[in-house]
Enzyme design. Structure first.
Site, short mmCIF file in Angstrom:
data_model
loop_
_atom_site.label_atom_id
_atom_site.label_comp_id
_atom_site.label_asym_id
_atom_site.label_seq_id
_atom_site.Cartn_x
_atom_site.Cartn_y
_atom_site.Cartn_z
N GLY A 85 -4.03 6.09 -5.10
CA GLY A 85 -3.70 5.20 -3.99
C GLY A 85 -3.72 5.95 -2.67
N THR A 139 8.53 -1.16 0.85
CA THR A 139 7.76 -1.88 1.86
C THR A 139 8.62 -2.70 2.82
OG1 THR A 139 6.11 -3.66 2.10
CG2 THR A 139 7.53 -3.77 0.19
N ASP A 140 8.05 -2.98 3.99
CA ASP A 140 8.66 -3.88 4.96
C ASP A 140 8.73 -5.31 4.45
OD1 ASP A 140 5.75 -3.46 5.23
OD2 ASP A 140 5.86 -5.12 6.65
N ASP A 160 0.81 5.16 -17.46
CA ASP A 160 1.13 3.77 -17.15
C ASP A 160 2.65 3.67 -17.04
OD1 ASP A 160 1.56 1.07 -16.99
OD2 ASP A 160 0.45 0.55 -18.80
N LYS A 194 8.96 -5.79 -5.18
CA LYS A 194 9.27 -4.47 -4.61
C LYS A 194 10.77 -4.29 -4.40
CE LYS A 194 6.91 -1.58 -3.39
NZ LYS A 194 6.49 -0.34 -4.12
N ALA A 213 1.91 1.19 -7.30
CA ALA A 213 2.41 -0.14 -6.94
C ALA A 213 1.32 -1.18 -7.11
CB ALA A 213 2.90 -0.16 -5.50
N TYR A 254 5.22 -10.33 -3.94
CA TYR A 254 5.09 -8.89 -3.70
C TYR A 254 6.40 -8.32 -3.19
CZ TYR A 254 3.84 -4.54 -1.34
OH TYR A 254 3.81 -3.24 -0.90
N THR A 305 -0.11 -3.76 -5.04
CA THR A 305 -0.04 -4.01 -3.60
C THR A 305 -0.91 -5.17 -3.13
OG1 THR A 305 -1.78 -2.38 -3.21
CG2 THR A 305 0.50 -1.60 -3.10
#
Length: 290
Positions: free
Chosen positions: A10, A102-103, A37, A130, A61, A126, A63
């Site tokens: 990533g 994340t935001d 995994d 998260k 993640a 999402y 995403t």
């Protein structure tokens, strides 16, 4: 010291592996999903038992924000169950777990930048998955840092900068959203911050949630304008397409986005001396994104 990186292919994982591979004082094990995994609890247990890492960096993640609305099980498996498995393993080893979030855990309705004390209220799958991953880390590991970031871009992987450059070569006119605001963040800067935390972490008293993102805050429209300005100046594209500022309502997508993704980063500066990411500097090397 041994460091395990998950999600090494990533954006952040790639930069982090590149950064740590230059150090002689570390043994670095960088795994992608085909090697580890994180949703497979038995495999996680086996790998951690074999490696016995001192630090685990979870850069893995799900995403795909819009796909998450239909890939609910996959989102929760990777974004919640994976962090849970790593947190349980880290606790057994007394290892430090650095987890990227994340935001999108916020609804975006606040007028000011979000602090770590603001109540999360994710709008889409999402963000919800998260947030569940954050909670799994916090509940099952005593030595951890949850690092929330936003609008990540870099030379490796898919991101907004690459999408704009691609579209700019194909189209003469684009409509870009101008009423969503955030701080673009260079993946390489996130990697540097993770290394700083890893090196400076003093113990359980520094465990917690931290925000790190870029400044200046901009809309997607303003971000796109800067991308094309840089691309034209450096010869990546001959001329910029015409960019029309549109609203969120004019660009319907499967997953709702927060209007305000701005993150207050004062806590991480106070605890670890980390300065905000200057994404404009990162665009100076925009040829690398083409």
């Amino acid at each position: 010291m041994k460091v395990l990186i998950t999600g090494c292919k990533g954006q952040v994982g790639y930069c982090l592996e590149s950064l740590l591979s230059k150090r002689n004082d570390l043994e670095v094990f960088a795994y992608d999903r085909d090697q580890l995994d994180i949703t497979d609890s038995k495999q996680v247990q086996q790998v951690l038992a074999e490696l016995k890492p001192n630090v685990i960096v979870n850069a893995a993640a799900h995403t795909a924000v819009d796909k998450a609305e239909s890939e609910i099980d996959a989102s929760y498996a990777i974004n919640r169950d994976g962090p849970y498995n790593l947190a349980k393993g880290a606790q057994l080893l007394n290892a430090l777990l650095l987890h990227i979030s994340t935001d999108y855990v916020f609804d975006g309705n606040k007028c000011e930048p979000y602090t770590e004390n603001d109540l999360p209220n994710p709008k889409g799958i999402y963000g919800k998955s998260k947030l569940a991953g954050e909670q799994a880390v916090i509940s099952n590991c005593s030595r951890y840092v949850v690092l929330r970031t936003a609008w990540v871009f870099g030379e490796h992987g898919n991101n907004f900068v690459k999408t704009m450059l691609h579209l700019g070569k194909e189209r003469s006119e684009l409509g870009i959203i101008g009423d969503q605001f955030g701080g673009p963040t260079y993946a390489g800067d996130i990697a540097h911050v993770l290394v700083t935390i890893m090196d400076e972490f003093k113990g359980v008293e520094q465990s917690g949630i931290y925000h790190f993102s870029g400044e200046p805050y901009v809309s997607w429209y303003q971000f796109a304008k800067k991308i094309f300005d840089s691309a034209v100046q450096t010869g990546v594209i001959e001329s910029a397409p015409k960019i029309n500022e549109i609203t969120t309502e004019q660009y319907p997508v499967a997953a709702p986005r927060p209007i305000n993704s701005r993150l207050n980063c004062s806590k991480i500066k106070k605890e670890f001396g980390v300065e905000k990411s200057d994404w404009l500097v990162s665009l100076l090397n925009i040829k690398a994104y083409g």
